[in-house]
Write an enzyme that holds these catalytic residues in place. Sequence first.
Site, short mmCIF file in Angstrom:
data_model
loop_
_atom_site.label_atom_id
_atom_site.label_comp_id
_atom_site.label_asym_id
_atom_site.label_seq_id
_atom_site.Cartn_x
_atom_site.Cartn_y
_atom_site.Cartn_z
N HIS A 68 0.94 -1.19 0.01
CA HIS A 68 -0.18 -0.02 -0.01
C HIS A 68 0.78 1.28 0.02
CE1 HIS A 68 -4.07 -1.29 1.21
NE2 HIS A 68 -3.73 -2.10 0.12
N ASP A 183 -3.98 -19.19 1.60
CA ASP A 183 -3.18 -20.16 1.06
C ASP A 183 -3.50 -21.61 1.83
OD1 ASP A 183 -1.60 -22.48 0.45
OD2 ASP A 183 0.25 -21.28 0.23
#
Length: 211
Positions: A68, A183
């Site tokens: 970001h 994941d």
Amino acid sequence: MAQTNISHLMVLSLFLCLSFSPVYSFHLNPNFYEQSCPKAEEIVRSVVVKAVQKETRMTASLRRLHFHDCFVQAGGPNWVVPLGRRDSKTASLSGSNRNTPQPNNTFQTIIIKFKVQDLNIADLVALSGSHTIGNARCTSFRQRLYNQSGNGQADYTLQQVYANQLRSRCPRSGGDNNLFSMDLVSPAKFDNYYYKNILAQREFLILIKFF
Ligand SMILES: *[C@@H]1O[C@H](CO)[C@@H](O)[C@H](O)[C@H]1NC(C)=O
Ligand SMILES: *[C@@H]1O[C@H](CO)[C@@H](O)[C@H](O)[C@H]1NC(C)=O
């Protein structure tokens, strides 16, 4: 929030060093702290290691913070970071939300957002791989489970069994903050399972479709 705490810690470590610095330079430079605080990186590293030992999600939080803040200067697993950046006085939540990719953006929108930063589809594919660690909130991907294309159907590219598991903890309404490993195979390891999961149709955060 834990993420906020660690960034404050890092900023604080650097700030403490800076207060003893005789010279202020506003040019970013990988060796920015060489004279003023030769142990800066060591200090930051040890603080980060401690934070990760306490909470493994910190790796993902910091990676996101990097993404970001910098969006993006990457080149493989390591890259040289110019140091000496001051905190912004004009940080904007709405600007950040507008410019950075959001979970419910369409593929086209994400391509455009990357292009604005001079990043191409190869960059998009590579950077998406960082979803191999960390968690996502139910609210970020609910749309894929219930109404992917606006026709009341789940995304057909998501494996049925896996979609059902996700739905059991991510209902149509409520449970917005329930967390899911991005994941499912190796949630705390930086590896290539994000891509393998996509090919096996067991990845709920698809930014890219490879087929
Ligand atoms: C996308 O998600 C944000 C919150 O993350 C929400 O404010 C916005 O309305 C959503 N947009 C669409 C088109 O669903
Ligand atoms: C699915 O999304 C479409 C378009 O956003 C909306 O009009 C419709 O009401 C939604 N359907 C359900 C079942 O949520």
